[in-house]
Scaffold this motif. Structure first.
Motif, short mmCIF file in Angstrom:
data_model
loop_
_atom_site.label_atom_id
_atom_site.label_comp_id
_atom_site.label_asym_id
_atom_site.label_seq_id
_atom_site.Cartn_x
_atom_site.Cartn_y
_atom_site.Cartn_z
N CYS A 125 63.52 -64.49 -1.01
CA CYS A 125 63.89 -63.11 -0.67
C CYS A 125 63.33 -62.06 -1.64
N LYS A 126 62.94 -62.46 -2.82
CA LYS A 126 62.64 -61.51 -3.88
C LYS A 126 61.60 -60.46 -3.49
N ASP A 127 60.53 -60.85 -2.85
CA ASP A 127 59.47 -59.92 -2.47
C ASP A 127 59.49 -59.57 -0.99
N SER A 128 60.57 -59.92 -0.31
CA SER A 128 60.66 -59.67 1.13
C SER A 128 61.21 -58.27 1.40
N GLN A 129 60.71 -57.65 2.48
CA GLN A 129 61.27 -56.38 2.93
C GLN A 129 62.53 -56.59 3.76
N GLU A 130 62.80 -57.84 4.12
CA GLU A 130 64.01 -58.17 4.88
C GLU A 130 64.75 -59.32 4.19
N PRO A 131 65.25 -59.12 2.99
CA PRO A 131 65.96 -60.20 2.29
C PRO A 131 67.34 -60.41 2.88
N HIS A 132 67.95 -61.50 2.47
CA HIS A 132 69.36 -61.68 2.80
C HIS A 132 70.18 -60.73 1.94
N PHE A 133 71.23 -60.15 2.51
CA PHE A 133 72.08 -59.21 1.77
C PHE A 133 73.48 -59.79 1.60
N TYR A 134 74.08 -59.45 0.46
CA TYR A 134 75.46 -59.84 0.17
C TYR A 134 76.30 -58.56 0.08
N SER A 135 77.48 -58.60 0.64
CA SER A 135 78.41 -57.48 0.48
C SER A 135 78.83 -57.38 -0.98
N PHE A 136 78.78 -56.17 -1.50
CA PHE A 136 79.21 -55.96 -2.88
C PHE A 136 80.66 -56.38 -3.07
N GLU A 137 81.50 -56.18 -2.06
CA GLU A 137 82.90 -56.57 -2.16
C GLU A 137 83.04 -58.08 -2.31
N ILE A 138 82.19 -58.84 -1.60
CA ILE A 138 82.24 -60.30 -1.72
C ILE A 138 81.79 -60.72 -3.12
N LEU A 139 80.72 -60.12 -3.62
CA LEU A 139 80.27 -60.44 -4.97
C LEU A 139 81.34 -60.07 -6.00
N VAL B 173 75.59 -64.78 -9.30
CA VAL B 173 76.29 -63.62 -8.77
C VAL B 173 76.08 -62.39 -9.65
N LEU B 174 76.29 -62.54 -10.94
CA LEU B 174 76.11 -61.40 -11.84
C LEU B 174 74.66 -60.94 -11.88
N GLY B 175 73.72 -61.89 -11.70
CA GLY B 175 72.31 -61.52 -11.66
C GLY B 175 72.00 -60.62 -10.48
N LEU B 176 72.65 -60.87 -9.33
CA LEU B 176 72.46 -60.02 -8.16
C LEU B 176 72.94 -58.60 -8.44
N ILE B 177 74.09 -58.50 -9.07
CA ILE B 177 74.65 -57.17 -9.38
C ILE B 177 73.79 -56.46 -10.41
N ASP B 178 73.37 -57.19 -11.44
CA ASP B 178 72.55 -56.59 -12.50
C ASP B 178 71.23 -56.05 -11.98
N ASP B 179 70.72 -56.61 -10.90
CA ASP B 179 69.44 -56.15 -10.36
C ASP B 179 69.50 -54.70 -9.89
N VAL B 180 70.66 -54.26 -9.40
CA VAL B 180 70.71 -52.96 -8.75
C VAL B 180 71.67 -51.96 -9.38
N MET B 181 72.56 -52.40 -10.26
CA MET B 181 73.55 -51.47 -10.79
C MET B 181 74.11 -51.97 -12.11
N ASP B 182 74.80 -51.07 -12.78
CA ASP B 182 75.51 -51.40 -14.00
C ASP B 182 76.77 -52.18 -13.65
N ARG B 183 77.15 -53.12 -14.49
CA ARG B 183 78.34 -53.93 -14.20
C ARG B 183 79.62 -53.10 -14.19
N ARG B 184 79.56 -51.90 -14.75
CA ARG B 184 80.75 -51.05 -14.72
C ARG B 184 81.11 -50.64 -13.29
#
Length: 496
Positions: free
Chosen positions: A270-284, A306-317
């Motif tokens: 998924c890393k370089d895909s324009q259509e990756p699989h998505f996870y709901s932030f609430e589930i993460l 899981v934390l790596g997914l969050i770290d990719d796009v936002m601050d853990r706060r």
């Protein structure tokens, strides 16, 4: 909740008003003028019993919240004027948005255009104030480095512009909505207009931003109830944080706005895909709360961090912020002064504005003064507490089974004690286990009250179960009948 219900729930509604407040309100409503100066307003308050300036301003804030008048106390220009007829201001705004030349120019207008639009005597001395009113309502913005030129984003071309986009190693994020209010993307464009790529790459439903050799594409798909963000360049995560921060500020101005923030998978597939699989932030977020480190990609079936997914796009706060916002409501917060396409009268009647589209929206006062984040304690109980609760529940079950299988093995007084102990054990188990269910998010009770209710229900249920399910033995502590004793004595005598 309906809009009328929302108004009735404002902190002002239903409380008796001081007589001085009522007098001032009546004086303002009976005034034939469209607007007055702040000094005139203060004099009216003085004539009707007010002596303190702070009290007078508190009343104007109250009347502003109800839509009786408009007084923007935080604005350096507008705080000098109290608009007595909100409809007058609304009509002035829509004279611009409905103007044929402005529409033909795709939302572009100048101060000279405004002079031609607001030519009537009632507007001639108020051009600056009315323009600021439009800006405060997120209806337009001034083009940077083009003084006196403005854009109303809702009138831009509906056709997406043509531009080059580097699809290599993009960072992608999506928002999906159960119900999508109109105007989110227009508000976003106004809020972040200084970063528009070359001040040209913008259209009615989308915009391309640029900053520090990084670009962000933000497009609203209203029919799909979705906003999609793509970021490419050197500082993807930092730019994504800027974009989501502005969108989340808009989201925060609504109560109970139900939406999902979808995080892209970063597995090899998924890393370089324009259509990756998505996870709901609430589930993460729930995975993190439950101390689950991995989650499976539904395209590659690989386990990802899981934390790596969050770290990719936002601050853990953002995890803490999400906890704070779980109970947010959908309608505009009454503590803020955001108004959405409605003019509220003092009689609690909602009157729709001239246009159907959601244009009139005042920016939230809380945006510049955000509160520090407070971490909410987890509702999960410790493994030790869970073990104790399960052990007690298992003990109660074993005792019940034993008594059902061997009902005559227990004397009456002992059985009463066993019943009480079993019910007590069940109550303790109910207290511990109920606290781990997170019911406080769905029931308007505190966590302590929910746990106490669970304990009481378990106690009563088990007590009744043992009372009716395991009746006292007939050979219990009851004294033997006298007739039986006489019969025995007679039998012995006959033998002798």
């Amino acid at each position: 909740m309906t809009e009328e219900g929302y108004i009735k729930n404002l902190p002002h509604i239903g409380s008796p008003l001081p007589k001085t407040w009522v007098k001032v309100r009546e004086a303002l409503e009976s005034d034939a003028r469209n607007y007055i100066s702040l000094d005139d307003y203060l004099k009216i308050c003085q004539q009707n019993g007010f002596t303190q300036r702070n009290d007078k301003l508190q009343l104007s804030g109250y009347l502003h919240d109800l839509g009786v008048c408009l007084h923007f106390q935080e604005d350096a220009l507008l705080n000098k004027t109290v608009i007595l007829k909100p409809k007058w201001g609304t009509d002035a705004v829509y004279k611009v948005l409905d103007n044929e030349k402005v529409i033909r120019n795709l939302g572009s207008f100048t101060r000279s255009d405004l002079a031609n639009i607001w030519y009537e005597d009632e507007y001639t001395t108020m051009h600056d104030e009315l323009l600021r009113l439009m800006i405060n309502f997120n209806l337009c913005y001034e083009i940077p480095r083009s003084q006196g030129k403005y854009i109303a984003p809702q009138l831009l071309s509906a056709n997406q512009l043509s531009y080059n986009w580097d699809k290599t190693n993009n960072l992608i994020l999506r928002y999906t909505y159960e119900f999508m209010p109109k105007g989110i993307i227009s508000q976003f464009i106004v809020a972040i207009h200084e970063l528009i790529n070359e001040q040209q790459c913008v259209w009615k439903s989308g915009v391309v931003l640029s900053k520090d050799q990084t670009k962000a594409e933000v497009i609203e798909y209203y029919g799909k109830r979705e906003i999609k963000i793509r970021v490419s360049g050197r500082h993807k995560r930092d730019f994504m944080t800027i974009v989501t921060h502005e969108l989340d500020k808009i989201h925060d101005s609504y109560k109970r706005l139900k939406y999902n923030k979808l995080i892209p998978c970063n597995c090899v597939t998924c890393k370089d895909s324009q259509e990756p699989h998505f996870y709901s932030f609430e589930i993460l977020r729930q995975f993190v709360a439950d101390k689950q480190q991995g989650i499976q990609c539904q395209k590659s079936y690989q386990m990802v961090d899981v934390l790596g997914l969050i770290d990719d796009v936002m601050d853990r706060r953002e995890l803490l912020k999400a906890e704070q916002q779980k109970s947010d409501d959908f309608l505009p917060n009454p503590s803020e002064t955001r108004r959405e396409n409605v003019v509220v009268t003092i009689n609690n009647v909602i009157q729709p504005s001239k246009q159907e589209n959601n244009f009139m929206t005042e920016p939230s006062k809380s945006e510049a003064n955000s509160q520090p984040e407070v971490h909410k304690p987890s509702s999960q109980i410790s493994p030790a507490e869970r073990g104790i609760a399960l052990a007690m529940a298992l003990a109660v079950l074993i005792v019940f089974i034993v008594l059902v299988l061997y009902p005559r093995a227990m004397q009456g007084s002992t059985l009463a004690i066993i019943r009480f102990l079993a019910a007590t054990f069940a109550g303790i188990s109910g207290y511990l286990l109920t606290g781990s269910l997170g019911l406080e998010a769905h029931i308007p009770l505190s966590k302590t009250n929910i746990k106490a209710t669970g304990a009481f229900a378990a106690f009563v249920l088990v007590l009744l179960l043992f009372f009716y399910g395991v009746p006292a033995s007939e050979n219990s502590d009851k004294p033997k009948p006298i007739s039986d004793a006489n019969t025995t004595i007679t039998a012995i005598a006959s033998i002798n």
